[in-house]
Design a protein around this motif. Structure first.
Motif, short mmCIF file in Angstrom:
data_model
loop_
_atom_site.label_atom_id
_atom_site.label_comp_id
_atom_site.label_asym_id
_atom_site.label_seq_id
_atom_site.Cartn_x
_atom_site.Cartn_y
_atom_site.Cartn_z
N HIS A 1 1.09 -0.92 -0.35
CA HIS A 1 0.01 0.17 -0.17
C HIS A 1 0.54 1.29 0.27
N PRO A 2 1.85 1.75 0.38
CA PRO A 2 2.51 2.48 0.19
C PRO A 2 3.29 3.09 -1.06
N CYS B 1 -4.37 8.75 6.10
CA CYS B 1 -4.89 7.85 7.34
C CYS B 1 -5.07 5.79 6.68
N SER B 2 -4.25 6.11 6.76
CA SER B 2 -4.26 4.14 6.06
C SER B 2 -4.93 2.94 7.20
N THR C 1 -6.84 -1.19 -5.54
CA THR C 1 -6.16 -1.31 -5.83
C THR C 1 -5.36 -2.75 -4.61
N MET C 2 -4.44 -3.24 -5.14
CA MET C 2 -3.80 -4.76 -5.00
C MET C 2 -2.71 -4.68 -3.81
N SER C 3 -2.60 -4.95 -2.84
CA SER C 3 -1.79 -4.95 -2.05
C SER C 3 -0.79 -6.50 -1.72
N GLY C 4 -0.81 -6.59 -0.50
CA GLY C 4 -0.34 -8.47 0.13
C GLY C 4 0.71 -8.29 0.40
#
Length: 246
Positions: free
Chosen positions: A19-20, A101-102, A174-177
């Motif tokens: 996510h960053p 605000c994550s 979005t895609m994170s992981g």
């Protein structure tokens, strides 16, 4: 979980979560062109400061709020000040061009979401943006967590609250992981995600040894399914970035 397990989970989250990078791309491509010269940033629930570090070159000053000093202890930047307080306890006359605000809303009682969002927006300068990130109700991490609880809150619930308040917003998928080198590391990470996200402290305290054993077996099975062909482990997580302009 033991202190060592928590440390391992936080290390893996900080090192591998994407996510960053996603936030960096959205800010630089969509938001920065609209911001004034020498913009300012407020990062609420900044954690280890990974997001702030990526965005620091583009901002004149950064303020990081992180109530857990252990998480932010290693972050230092000449443009930044790090305050060991939550948003609720932060008092300032300063207003910011961008607020991040994550992955914070999980820790805010739903009954307090409206006031929390109002407080976030109260620190945004006119023409600025509040950027929120939440896990989405889709994808592998969502499927794992829903196996253990059906009362979880995801990005769609935040969007619904923003819409209820009749605020303008845009939601970006979005895609994170998360990644780990060993089965033990991935099991620790999955245990953290399940125990922290799917159970209350009271539920865990009331759990019998047999129930704990069965829970651990289910978590271990999930971790094993994350094994990749090269022998490493990865758990994908769909996320939504919610932009609220002022």
């Amino acid at each position: 979980m033991s202190p060592q397990e928590y440390a391992t989970a936080f290390r893996l989250l900080a090192a591998s979560a994407r996510h960053p990078q996603n936030i960096h791309q959205i800010v630089t491509e969509r938001l920065l062109p609209k911001l004034p010269v020498r913009p300012t940033l407020l990062d609420v629930g900044a954690g280890a400061g990974t997001v702030a570090e990526r965005l620091a070159p583009y901002f004149d000053s950064l303020t990081l709020l992180e109530p857990n000093p252990e998480q932010s202890a290693r972050f230092h930047h000449e443009k930044a000040k790090v305050l060991p307080v939550s948003l609720e306890r932060y008092e300032s006359q300063e207003r910011y061009d961008l607020i991040i605000c994550s992955h914070v809303m999980y820790h805010v009682p739903v009954s307090e979401w409206s006031g929390f969002i109002d407080r976030l927006l109260g620190f945004v300068r006119p023409g600025g943006t509040c950027l929120m990130v939440m896990a989405a109700a889709r994808g592998p991490t969502h499927a794992m967590c829903r196996e253990f609880s059906d009362t979880l809150y995801f990005s769609e619930h935040v969007v619904a609250e923003v819409q209820r308040k009749q605020l303008p917003q845009e939601t970006l998928a979005t895609m994170s992981g998360f990644a780990a080198n060993t089965a033990e590391e991935m099991e620790t990470l999955c245990r953290f995600l399940v125990l922290e996200g799917c159970f209350t402290a009271e539920q865990l305290a009331d759990m019998s040894p047999d129930a704990w054993s069965k829970l651990d077996a289910r978590i271990r099975a999930h971790a094993e399914r994350c094994r990749q062909p090269d022998g490493t482990y990865r758990l994908e997580q769909d996320e939504d970035v919610i932009l609220i302009p002022r």
